[in-house]
Write a protein that holds these residues in place. Structure first.
Motif, PDB file in Angstrom:
ATOM      1  N   PHE A  80      14.920  25.341  86.163  1.00 13.51           N
ATOM      2  CA  PHE A  80      13.561  25.340  86.668  1.00 13.51           C
ATOM      3  C   PHE A  80      12.875  24.033  86.247  1.00 13.51           C
ATOM      4  O   PHE A  80      13.267  23.398  85.260  1.00 13.51           O
ATOM      5  N   PRO A  81      11.853  23.606  86.989  1.00 15.64           N
ATOM      6  CA  PRO A  81      11.180  22.345  86.659  1.00 15.64           C
ATOM      7  C   PRO A  81      10.749  22.304  85.192  1.00 15.64           C
ATOM      8  O   PRO A  81      10.196  23.265  84.662  1.00 15.64           O
ATOM      9  N   GLY A  82      11.023  21.186  84.550  1.00 13.77           N
ATOM     10  CA  GLY A  82      10.656  21.012  83.156  1.00 13.77           C
ATOM     11  C   GLY A  82      11.707  21.434  82.158  1.00 13.77           C
ATOM     12  O   GLY A  82      11.548  21.220  80.954  1.00 13.77           O
ATOM     13  N   GLN A  83      12.811  22.028  82.615  1.00 12.13           N
ATOM     14  CA  GLN A  83      13.868  22.489  81.721  1.00 12.13           C
ATOM     15  C   GLN A  83      15.021  21.490  81.689  1.00 12.13           C
ATOM     16  O   GLN A  83      15.247  20.751  82.638  1.00 12.13           O
ATOM     17  N   THR A  84      15.762  21.519  80.591  1.00 11.50           N
ATOM     18  CA  THR A  84      16.967  20.701  80.491  1.00 11.50           C
ATOM     19  C   THR A  84      18.163  21.490  81.005  1.00 11.50           C
ATOM     20  O   THR A  84      18.106  22.715  81.154  1.00 11.50           O
ATOM     21  N   HIS A  85      19.263  20.795  81.239  1.00 10.22           N
ATOM     22  CA  HIS A  85      20.490  21.458  81.655  1.00 10.22           C
ATOM     23  C   HIS A  85      20.962  22.423  80.572  1.00 10.22           C
ATOM     24  O   HIS A  85      21.403  23.538  80.864  1.00 10.22           O
ATOM     25  N   GLY A  86      20.885  21.994  79.325  1.00 12.19           N
ATOM     26  CA  GLY A  86      21.323  22.848  78.229  1.00 12.19           C
ATOM     27  C   GLY A  86      20.514  24.123  78.120  1.00 12.19           C
ATOM     28  O   GLY A  86      21.061  25.196  77.824  1.00 12.19           O
ATOM     29  N   GLU A  87      19.209  24.042  78.368  1.00 10.52           N
ATOM     30  CA  GLU A  87      18.364  25.239  78.317  1.00 10.52           C
ATOM     31  C   GLU A  87      18.761  26.230  79.404  1.00 10.52           C
ATOM     32  O   GLU A  87      18.808  27.450  79.166  1.00 10.52           O
ATOM     33  N   ALA A  88      19.054  25.731  80.590  1.00 16.64           N
ATOM     34  CA  ALA A  88      19.461  26.616  81.684  1.00 16.64           C
ATOM     35  C   ALA A  88      20.785  27.311  81.366  1.00 16.64           C
ATOM     36  O   ALA A  88      20.947  28.518  81.602  1.00 16.64           O
ATOM     37  N   LEU A  89      21.742  26.570  80.829  1.00 13.21           N
ATOM     38  CA  LEU A  89      23.044  27.151  80.513  1.00 13.21           C
ATOM     39  C   LEU A  89      22.949  28.125  79.337  1.00 13.21           C
ATOM     40  O   LEU A  89      23.600  29.186  79.344  1.00 13.21           O
ATOM     41  N   GLU A  90      22.135  27.799  78.336  1.00  8.96           N
ATOM     42  CA  GLU A  90      21.978  28.698  77.194  1.00  8.96           C
ATOM     43  C   GLU A  90      21.345  30.012  77.623  1.00  8.96           C
ATOM     44  O   GLU A  90      21.707  31.079  77.127  1.00  8.96           O
ATOM     45  N   ARG A  91      20.403  29.957  78.576  1.00 12.13           N
ATOM     46  CA  ARG A  91      19.797  31.182  79.091  1.00 12.13           C
ATOM     47  C   ARG A  91      20.847  32.051  79.772  1.00 12.13           C
ATOM     48  O   ARG A  91      20.845  33.284  79.627  1.00 12.13           O
ATOM     49  N   THR A  92      21.768  31.428  80.499  1.00 10.86           N
ATOM     50  CA  THR A  92      22.823  32.191  81.156  1.00 10.86           C
ATOM     51  C   THR A  92      23.709  32.904  80.147  1.00 10.86           C
ATOM     52  O   THR A  92      24.042  34.086  80.309  1.00 10.86           O
ATOM     53  N   VAL A  93      24.101  32.205  79.098  1.00 10.63           N
ATOM     54  CA  VAL A  93      24.963  32.817  78.083  1.00 10.63           C
ATOM     55  C   VAL A  93      24.243  33.982  77.410  1.00 10.63           C
ATOM     56  O   VAL A  93      24.807  35.068  77.239  1.00 10.63           O
ATOM     57  N   ARG A  94      22.991  33.764  77.022  1.00  9.88           N
ATOM     58  CA  ARG A  94      22.234  34.835  76.389  1.00  9.88           C
ATOM     59  C   ARG A  94      22.042  36.016  77.338  1.00  9.88           C
ATOM     60  O   ARG A  94      22.099  37.182  76.919  1.00  9.88           O
ATOM     61  N   ALA A  95      21.808  35.724  78.607  1.00 10.91           N
ATOM     62  CA  ALA A  95      21.594  36.792  79.586  1.00 10.91           C
ATOM     63  C   ALA A  95      22.849  37.633  79.778  1.00 10.91           C
ATOM     64  O   ALA A  95      22.775  38.857  79.938  1.00 10.91           O
ATOM     65  N   ALA A  96      24.018  36.996  79.779  1.00 11.22           N
ATOM     66  CA  ALA A  96      25.264  37.741  79.934  1.00 11.22           C
ATOM     67  C   ALA A  96      25.498  38.678  78.756  1.00 11.22           C
ATOM     68  O   ALA A  96      25.908  39.833  78.924  1.00 11.22           O
ATOM     69  N   VAL A  97      25.245  38.191  77.551  1.00 14.31           N
ATOM     70  CA  VAL A  97      25.400  39.040  76.367  1.00 14.31           C
ATOM     71  C   VAL A  97      24.411  40.202  76.424  1.00 14.31           C
ATOM     72  O   VAL A  97      24.747  41.354  76.101  1.00 14.31           O
ATOM     73  N   GLU A  98      23.184  39.932  76.857  1.00 14.95           N
ATOM     74  CA  GLU A  98      22.176  40.988  76.973  1.00 14.95           C
ATOM     75  C   GLU A  98      22.565  41.993  78.055  1.00 14.95           C
ATOM     76  O   GLU A  98      22.304  43.203  77.916  1.00 14.95           O
ATOM     77  N   ALA A  99      23.178  41.526  79.138  1.00 12.08           N
ATOM     78  CA  ALA A  99      23.603  42.439  80.203  1.00 12.08           C
ATOM     79  C   ALA A  99      24.619  43.442  79.685  1.00 12.08           C
ATOM     80  O   ALA A  99      24.592  44.621  80.052  1.00 12.08           O
TER      81      ALA A  99
END
Length: 435
Positions: A66-85
Motif C-alpha cells: 500500500f502507498p507509503g509502505q516498504t516491500h519488507g513491510e508488505a511481506l512481513e504482513r503476509t507471513v504474520r497473516a498466514a500464521v494468524e490464519a
C-alpha cells in the motif's frame, strides 16, 4: 426443488447493496453463445442439488504494498497473516505472485509457500497463482513436488496464464507463451507431476526423456497424532483448526473418477477457453474476485458442458465441483458501514498505485477499472460487514452456486494489525456460523 435456508432467503436486505454501476468485469459471454445450450432450470432459478460438503474458508494474501509502505513491510504482513490464519482455524492460505509492480511484491509464490509451510503445521498453503507463462513447467513441477512431499501434502499448486505484461520480455518467454502457449505448458507440468519419466517434443519445449526427481506420486509420510495436535512441539499444543482436514486443498480426478496422486492443481479461469481447458484436464477452477454469483454460474455451466464432453460422468463432476475455489474479499466489523469504510479508505489508492504500474509487453492498450467503483463492487459482492452478514454472504453463494471453498482477501485495510484482527474475527466469529 431444493429448499433454501432461511439465512439465504433473507440475505439480500441485510447490509448487502446491489452492485455498483461500472464496467463489465467478466469476459464470459452468455452460455447460449458459448456452450451451445441454455442454462438449466435449476441454474436459472439459482437452485442446485443439495451438497453437504462443508464451506471452507482460506485467506488470500497478495503481499500488497500500500502507498507509503516498504516491500519488507508488505511481506512481513503476509507471513504474520498466514500464521494468524492457522491460529484462527482457517482452512488455507493462498499466495499471489507479481513482477515489477507494487500491487503485490511477492515474485515467487512457491518460494513464499515454502517459508510458510515451515512456519505452520496444519494449514494448507496454495499458490494463487504461479504464472506458467513466465515459468518453466519442469522447474515449477520440481518445486511443487518438493513442497508436496516435505509438507505431508499441505501444498496446492494454483496456476494461470498471467497477463500480457513486460514480464514476458524480461523472462524471455515472449507474448506467444501468453497468447497460445498455456495448454502446452500445463500439460508438461501435469506430466511431470504425475509421471516418473518425462520428455517433450513441442513448439515451446523439446528435450529427451529424463527421470522425474523427486516424484510427487510417492506415498506421503503422514504426521502422527501427537505431531498433528502440536503435542510434540517445544512450545506446547496449538489451537486445533476447525476446518483443516487431512487432505490437500484440491482433488484432481482421472477419467475413471479416481483421485490423482501428487499435489493438487487448480487453474485460474478468467475466460471461456480457460474454463474448457480446466475441465478437459480434470482440474478444478479458481475464480476471480470480480466474479459475482451469476458469473460463477455461467462459468460452472460451461465447465459442466466441457467436462461431460471429455467423457467424464456426473458423479465425478459433483466431486470435483467441491474443489472449485472462489476468490473474494472479507472485512469483518461490528457495523457494515465501518467494514466498507475500511476498504474504501485503503483499496482505491492501492489499486491506482499498484495496478497502474503494469506495463504491457507489446504496447497494447489496457483499460484500468475505476479504483473506487471497483472497490464498491467488491464490497457488494463479498463478505464485507458484520460477522453474520459475512457468513450469510458466503452461505448464500455456496447454496446458489455449489462452490464450497473460498480464498478471501483479508489485507484490504493495508494495515498489519487490522489485517491480523480481521483474520482472527473470521475464525472466531464467522466460521462458527458456517456449520
Amino acid at each position: 426443488m431444493t429448499k433454501t435456508s432461511p439465512r439465504a432467503e433473507t440475505r439480500r436486505p441485510v447490509g448487502v447493496r446491489p452492485p455498483a454501476p461500472g464496467p463489465v468485469l467478466t469476459s464470459v459471454p452468455p452460455l447460449t453463445a458459448v456452450a451451445g445450450e441454455p442454462l438449466t432450470a435449476a441454474q436459472r432459478t439459482g437452485t442446485l442439488p443439495p451438497d453437504t460438503a462443508p464451506v471452507r474458508v482460506g485467506a488470500f494474501l497478495l503481499s500488497a504494498q500500500f502507498p507509503g509502505q516498504t516491500h519488507g513491510e508488505a511481506l512481513e504482513r503476509t507471513v504474520r497473516a498466514a500464521v494468524e490464519a492457522e491460529r484462527a482455524g482457517l482452512d488455507s492460505v493462498w499466495l499471489a505472485e507479481h513482477h515489477f509492480v507494487p500491487y503485490g511484491v511477492c515474485p515467487d509464490a512457491a518460494t513464499l509457500a515454502a517459508l510458510l509451510l515451515g512456519r505452520t503445521r496444519r494449514i494448507g498453503v496454495g499458490t494463487a497463482v504461479s504464472v506458467l507463462s513466465t515459468s518453466h513447467p519442469v522447474a515449477l513441477g520440481e518445486q511443487a513436488a518438493l513442497l508436496h512431499l516435505t509438507s505431508g501434502g499441505r501444498f496446492t499448486l494454483g496456476v494461470g496464464r498471467g497477463g500480457p505484461w513486460i514480464d514476458l520480455d524480461v523472462f524471455g518467454s515472449g507474448v506467444e507463451a501468453f497468447e497460445n502457449g498455456f495448454p502446452e505448458r500445463l500439460d508438461l507440468l501435469l506430466r511431470w507431476l504425475r509421471g516418473s519419466q518425462v520428455g517433450a517434443d513441442g513448439p515451446q519445449f523439446s528435450f529427451p526423456e529424463v527421470p522425474v526427481v523427486p516424484q510427487a506420486t510417492e506415498s506421503l509420510r503422514r504426521p502422527g497424532l501427537g505431531s498433528w495436535l502440536g503435542l510434540d512441539e517445544p512450545s506446547g499444543p496449538v489451537r486445533f483448526p476447525r476446518q483443516r482436514q487431512d487432505t490437500g486443498l484440491g482433488e484432481e480426478l482421472t477419467t475413471a473418477g479416481r483421485p490423482v496422486a501428487g499435489p493438487p492443481v487448480v487453474v485460474a479461469c478468467t475466460s471461456p477457453n480457460g474454463v474448457r481447458l480446466a475441465a478437459e484436464r480434470g482440474l478444478p477452477m479458481l475464480l476471480g474476485m470480480h466474479s459475482g454469483d451469476d458469473d460463477k454460474l455461467r462459468m460452472l455451466e460451461l465447465y459442466r458442458t466441457a467436462w461431460l464432453a471429455a467423457g467424464r460422468g456426473e458423479e465425478q463432476l459433483r466431486r470435483i465441483s467441491r474443489q472449485h475455489v472462489a476468490a473474494g474479499v472479507a472485512q469483518v466489523d461490528d457495523r457494515a458501514s465501518e467494514a466498507r469504510a475500511t476498504l474504501l479508505n485503503a483499496m482505491p489508492g492501492w489499486f491506482e498505485y499498484g495496478l497502474g504500474a503494469h506495463r504491457t509487453v507489446d504496447g497494447r492498450e489496457r483499460k484500468m477499472r475505476d479504483p473506487h467503483q471497483y472497490t464498491e463492487l467488491l464490497c457488494d459482492l463479498h463478505a464485507v460487514g458484520t460477522p453474520k452478514q459475512c457468513a450469510d454472504r458466503l452461505l448464500a453463494t455456496a447454496e446458489r452456486t455449489g462452490i464450497r471453498r473460498f480464498a478471501l482477501l483479508a489485507e484490504g485495510s493495508g494495515d498489519r494489525e487490522t489485517t491480523l484482527h480481521n483474520i482472527a474475527r473470521l475464525g472466531s466469529e464467522v466460521l462458527p456460523q458456517l456449520g
